[in-house]
Design a protein around this motif. Sequence first.
Motif, PDB file in Angstrom:
ATOM      1  N   ILE A 332      53.407  78.928  43.138  1.00  0.00           N
ATOM      2  CA  ILE A 332      54.244  78.960  44.337  1.00  0.00           C
ATOM      3  C   ILE A 332      53.370  78.993  45.582  1.00  0.00           C
ATOM      4  O   ILE A 332      53.696  78.384  46.608  1.00  0.00           O
ATOM      5  N   LEU A 333      52.216  79.694  45.489  1.00  0.00           N
ATOM      6  CA  LEU A 333      51.287  79.752  46.626  1.00  0.00           C
ATOM      7  C   LEU A 333      50.778  78.367  47.020  1.00  0.00           C
ATOM      8  O   LEU A 333      50.449  78.132  48.187  1.00  0.00           O
ATOM      9  N   THR A 334      50.730  77.442  46.053  1.00  0.00           N
ATOM     10  CA  THR A 334      50.176  76.113  46.327  1.00  0.00           C
ATOM     11  C   THR A 334      51.246  75.096  46.746  1.00  0.00           C
ATOM     12  O   THR A 334      50.919  73.924  46.953  1.00  0.00           O
ATOM     13  N   LEU A 335      52.499  75.527  46.861  1.00  0.00           N
ATOM     14  CA  LEU A 335      53.544  74.603  47.292  1.00  0.00           C
ATOM     15  C   LEU A 335      53.267  74.125  48.719  1.00  0.00           C
ATOM     16  O   LEU A 335      52.564  74.796  49.477  1.00  0.00           O
ATOM     17  N   PRO A 336      53.827  72.954  49.113  1.00  0.00           N
ATOM     18  CA  PRO A 336      53.551  72.403  50.453  1.00  0.00           C
ATOM     19  C   PRO A 336      53.862  73.395  51.561  1.00  0.00           C
ATOM     20  O   PRO A 336      54.816  74.180  51.476  1.00  0.00           O
ATOM     21  N   ASP A 337      53.048  73.350  52.620  1.00  0.00           N
ATOM     22  CA  ASP A 337      53.243  74.270  53.742  1.00  0.00           C
ATOM     23  C   ASP A 337      54.365  73.809  54.679  1.00  0.00           C
ATOM     24  O   ASP A 337      54.886  74.599  55.453  1.00  0.00           O
ATOM     25  N   ASP A 340      60.403  72.088  55.562  1.00  0.00           N
ATOM     26  CA  ASP A 340      61.505  71.400  54.888  1.00  0.00           C
ATOM     27  C   ASP A 340      61.184  71.137  53.424  1.00  0.00           C
ATOM     28  O   ASP A 340      62.032  71.299  52.542  1.00  0.00           O
ATOM     29  N   SER A 341      59.926  70.719  53.142  1.00  0.00           N
ATOM     30  CA  SER A 341      59.517  70.464  51.759  1.00  0.00           C
ATOM     31  C   SER A 341      59.593  71.745  50.938  1.00  0.00           C
ATOM     32  O   SER A 341      60.055  71.742  49.791  1.00  0.00           O
ATOM     33  N   LEU A 342      59.166  72.849  51.529  1.00  0.00           N
ATOM     34  CA  LEU A 342      59.198  74.132  50.836  1.00  0.00           C
ATOM     35  C   LEU A 342      60.640  74.536  50.525  1.00  0.00           C
ATOM     36  O   LEU A 342      60.946  75.026  49.435  1.00  0.00           O
ATOM     37  N   LEU A 343      61.533  74.302  51.486  1.00  0.00           N
ATOM     38  CA  LEU A 343      62.943  74.650  51.290  1.00  0.00           C
ATOM     39  C   LEU A 343      63.536  73.843  50.142  1.00  0.00           C
ATOM     40  O   LEU A 343      64.243  74.387  49.290  1.00  0.00           O
ATOM     41  N   LYS A 344      63.239  72.546  50.102  1.00  0.00           N
ATOM     42  CA  LYS A 344      63.774  71.691  49.031  1.00  0.00           C
ATOM     43  C   LYS A 344      63.361  72.213  47.665  1.00  0.00           C
ATOM     44  O   LYS A 344      64.165  72.304  46.730  1.00  0.00           O
ATOM     45  N   LEU A 345      62.074  72.558  47.547  1.00  0.00           N
ATOM     46  CA  LEU A 345      61.565  73.018  46.260  1.00  0.00           C
ATOM     47  C   LEU A 345      62.179  74.356  45.855  1.00  0.00           C
ATOM     48  O   LEU A 345      62.516  74.577  44.696  1.00  0.00           O
ATOM     49  N   PHE A 346      62.355  75.237  46.827  1.00  0.00           N
ATOM     50  CA  PHE A 346      62.931  76.547  46.505  1.00  0.00           C
ATOM     51  C   PHE A 346      64.413  76.430  46.132  1.00  0.00           C
ATOM     52  O   PHE A 346      64.911  77.218  45.312  1.00  0.00           O
ATOM     53  N   VAL A 347      65.121  75.470  46.738  1.00  0.00           N
ATOM     54  CA  VAL A 347      66.522  75.240  46.360  1.00  0.00           C
ATOM     55  C   VAL A 347      66.603  74.838  44.886  1.00  0.00           C
ATOM     56  O   VAL A 347      67.455  75.312  44.133  1.00  0.00           O
ATOM     57  N   ILE A 348      65.680  73.970  44.457  1.00  0.00           N
ATOM     58  CA  ILE A 348      65.659  73.527  43.061  1.00  0.00           C
ATOM     59  C   ILE A 348      65.279  74.680  42.135  1.00  0.00           C
ATOM     60  O   ILE A 348      65.912  74.901  41.093  1.00  0.00           O
ATOM     61  N   LEU A 349      64.267  75.444  42.510  1.00  0.00           N
ATOM     62  CA  LEU A 349      63.847  76.588  41.689  1.00  0.00           C
ATOM     63  C   LEU A 349      64.983  77.598  41.544  1.00  0.00           C
ATOM     64  O   LEU A 349      65.226  78.138  40.460  1.00  0.00           O
TER      65      LEU A 349
END
Length: 406
Positions: A332-337, A340-349
Motif C-alpha cells: 500500500i505504501l508503494t501505491l501511486p501518490d 485520484d489514482s490512490l482513491l480508485k485503488l482504495f475503492v477497489i480494495l
Amino acid sequence: HRKSRDGSSSVELDPLSSIEQLKQPIPASTIISAVRKKFLSSSPSSVSWVQQFSAAGGASVVIDLMLNSSVSTNATLLSEAVACVKAMSKNQLMTQACSSLCDKLVTIADPHRAKCHPRCRAVAFDVLSAIDVVMLSDAGGGHKQVMNALLERKRRLRKDIAPSRFSLILDLMRQTSGDDKEGSKSAIILFHSCLSFLVTLVNNPSSDLDMRMYFRDELDRLGLWQILQKVKEKAKSHSTQPPPSSSPSTPEGGGGDEKTTSQIEEHHNEVLELIKHFEESDKADKSVLLDRLAKYKVSLEDPTAVFNGILSKLSSVNSSCMRPWLGILQNILTLPDESDSLLKLFVILERVVVQMSMQKSKIIIGDEPGLDLSTITEEGNGVMERTFRMKIADLERSLALMKESK
C-alpha cells in the motif's frame, strides 16, 4: 363490433388480428383502447386472451407502437400508446414477456437517442422497474435481465458518454432536474420514473447489503446525491414562494392552468417522498453495517485505533497472518501518490475486502463475472488483474464526471 347491454359498441378482439392492426402506421384508437383494457382485466377470458397475445409477440408490437408514436405529430396516438404500455407494465404475464425486450426498453430510455418524447422514456423506465421485481425461471430473474441490458447499452456507447451502466439514468435526471419551464409536467414525471427505477434496482429483494451499498457507492461517484440535493433545495425555495394567481375559469369549465399546476405540485411531492425513501434505506443499511462492527471495542472513526485493533486480532487468532498483513501494508505504501489514482485503488480494495468480510465465495468487481476465491490460480490472478485495470478506467471516468457535477 358487438352491442353491449347498455347499447354501446365494444370491440371484439382476436389476439392475432389485433397484433396485425397495431402494426399499422396509425392504428385505430378503438383497437389500442381495447388491448389496454384486456391488460387491466382479470377475467378468465382476458387472461387467456393475454396469454395468446403474449405468445404471438404482442409485447414487442406494443412497445414498437409507443416508439413510433414518440416521433409522430399525432398527440392522441402518443397518449393512447403510452397508456397502453403503462397498462401492460401492470399485467404480470405481459411484464414477464417484456423481460426479453429489456434492450429495446433501455434504448427508448437512452437520452442519447436522437428523438423520443419524455413520456415514452418515463414509461420505458416504469416497465423496466416492473420487470426488475419479476422472478423468472433463470437465476437472478428480471433483475438480472435489466442489469444486463444496462451493461450492454454502456458497452455500445463511447466510454466518455457512458462511463457506468447507470450513466444514461443520471444524465436524464440532470436534464430534467434543471427544467424550470412553466408546465414542465413531462420532465417531472420522467425524473420520478428515473428515480423510482433506481430505488427499485438498489432495493431489489435479490440484492444483499453488500450489493445495495455497492450500487449506492457507484451512484454516488456519478453525482446522484448532488442531483437529489439540488431537487430538494429547489422544492424548498418553491414552497416559500406565493402560489401563482389562478386564471379565471372559462364558461366551459376551464381552470386548466390551475389543474396543471396542481398536478405538477403533486408530482413534486411524490419525488420528494421517493428521495426520502432512498435516503432512509441508505441510512438503515449503514446502520446494519455499523452493527456488524459494534463488537469490536475500538473507535471506528480513528484510523490508529482500527489499525491497533487489527494487530490485536491477528495476534490472538493466528500470528502467521502477520506476514501477509505486513506485505499488504508494505505494498500500500508503494501505491501511486496521485490522489485520484490512490482513491480508485482504495475503492477497489474496499470492494474486495467488504465481500470477503461477508464470506462470499465469489468476488465481484464492477460489471465483471465473479472471481471464485476457492480456485485462485495464476490464470485467476490474471483475470483479477485485468478486471482491476478495467474497473480503474471506469472509476477514472466516474470521478471526472462527479467533479463536473460539483
